[in-house]
Design an enzyme around this catalytic site. Structure first.
Site, PDB file in Angstrom:
ATOM      1  CG  HIS A 155      28.555  40.968  37.236  1.00  0.00           C
ATOM      2  ND1 HIS A 155      28.775  40.459  38.493  1.00  0.00           N
ATOM      3  CD2 HIS A 155      29.150  42.184  37.230  1.00  0.00           C
ATOM      4  CE1 HIS A 155      29.454  41.338  39.217  1.00  0.00           C
ATOM      5  NE2 HIS A 155      29.699  42.394  38.474  1.00  0.00           N
ATOM      6  CG  HIS A 177      34.037  42.056  36.907  1.00  0.00           C
ATOM      7  ND1 HIS A 177      34.895  43.033  37.348  1.00  0.00           N
ATOM      8  CD2 HIS A 177      32.878  42.244  37.577  1.00  0.00           C
ATOM      9  CE1 HIS A 177      34.287  43.784  38.250  1.00  0.00           C
ATOM     10  NE2 HIS A 177      33.057  43.329  38.404  1.00  0.00           N
TER      11      HIS A 177
HETATM   12  P1  5GP Z   1      31.510  44.770  40.682  1.00  0.00           P
HETATM   13  O1  5GP Z   1      30.676  45.404  41.750  1.00  0.00           O
HETATM   14  O2  5GP Z   1      32.924  45.290  40.684  1.00  0.00           O
HETATM   15  O3  5GP Z   1      30.876  44.790  39.322  1.00  0.00           O
HETATM   16  O4  5GP Z   1      31.545  43.227  41.033  1.00  0.00           O
HETATM   17  C1  5GP Z   1      32.532  42.617  41.793  1.00  0.00           C
HETATM   18  C2  5GP Z   1      32.032  41.237  42.127  1.00  0.00           C
HETATM   19  O5  5GP Z   1      33.129  40.454  42.534  1.00  0.00           O
HETATM   20  C3  5GP Z   1      31.011  41.225  43.269  1.00  0.00           C
HETATM   21  O6  5GP Z   1      29.786  40.656  42.780  1.00  0.00           O
HETATM   22  C4  5GP Z   1      31.675  40.340  44.330  1.00  0.00           C
HETATM   23  O7  5GP Z   1      30.758  39.501  44.988  1.00  0.00           O
HETATM   24  C5  5GP Z   1      32.722  39.563  43.532  1.00  0.00           C
HETATM   25  N1  5GP Z   1      33.912  39.191  44.266  1.00  0.00           N
HETATM   26  C6  5GP Z   1      34.667  40.028  45.046  1.00  0.00           C
HETATM   27  N2  5GP Z   1      35.719  39.343  45.547  1.00  0.00           N
HETATM   28  C7  5GP Z   1      35.623  38.074  45.077  1.00  0.00           C
HETATM   29  C8  5GP Z   1      36.435  36.898  45.251  1.00  0.00           C
HETATM   30  O8  5GP Z   1      37.456  36.887  45.935  1.00  0.00           O
HETATM   31  N3  5GP Z   1      36.028  35.770  44.605  1.00  0.00           N
HETATM   32  C9  5GP Z   1      34.901  35.747  43.828  1.00  0.00           C
HETATM   33  N4  5GP Z   1      34.596  34.575  43.256  1.00  0.00           N
HETATM   34  N5  5GP Z   1      34.132  36.823  43.636  1.00  0.00           N
HETATM   35  C10 5GP Z   1      34.480  37.968  44.255  1.00  0.00           C
END
Ligand code: 5GP
Ligand code: ZN
Length: 115
Positions: free
Chosen positions: A101, A99
């Site tokens: 951001h 993903h």
């Molecule tokens: P990472 O730390 O892997 O780069 O980011 C994962 C992101 O996914 C986090 O910012 C978290 O808030 C978001 N996230 C986790 N679970 C969900 C979900 O079920 N729905 C949405 N919309 N975001 C999620």
């Protein structure tokens, strides 16, 4: 990946606040936003992280990156935004489905604090 949370969101099995969708890419707001605007771009096809991407993903990655400024502008980020791709445990990745951001609005601090 049947148990991947972003695959479930991409399949519509878990609801999200959608920002954009086409046949390959979905963008939706982060459930725990780090700034007034915080959404993520994900490929609909499961890909665990940027470290798992290869030449076959080149067009998809380009599409996601080129969508980022377009969607950011649509979300009101006319003054700029931050893009973040956390990769692997060492990169702070928590959801192992690639993903991008897109974060903006309010006060965006320097990304890395130096002494
Ligand atoms: P990472 O730390 O892997 O780069 O980011 C994962 C992101 O996914 C986090 O910012 C978290 O808030 C978001 N996230 C986790 N679970 C969900 C979900 O079920 N729905 C949405 N919309 N975001 C999620
Ligand atoms: Zn997935």
């Amino acid at each position: 990946m049947s148990d991947c949370i972003f695959c479930k969101i991409a399949r519509g099995e878990i609801p999200c606040r959608k920002v954009y969708e086409d046949d390959e890419v979905l963008a939706f707001h982060d459930i725990n936003p780090a700034a007034p605007v915080h959404f993520m771009l994900v490929p609909k096809q499961h890909l665990a992280s940027l470290a798992d991407a290869d030449e076959s993903h080149a067009a998809l990655l380009a599409k996601m990156l080129l969508l980022a400024p377009k969607l950011a502008k649509e979300q009101g980020l006319s003054d700029g935004f931050r893009t973040v791709i956390n990769t692997g445990r060492g990169g702070g990745q928590e959801v192992f489905h690639l993903h991008v951001h897109v974060i903006g609005g309010g006060n965006i601090p320097p990304m890395v604090k130096r002494d």
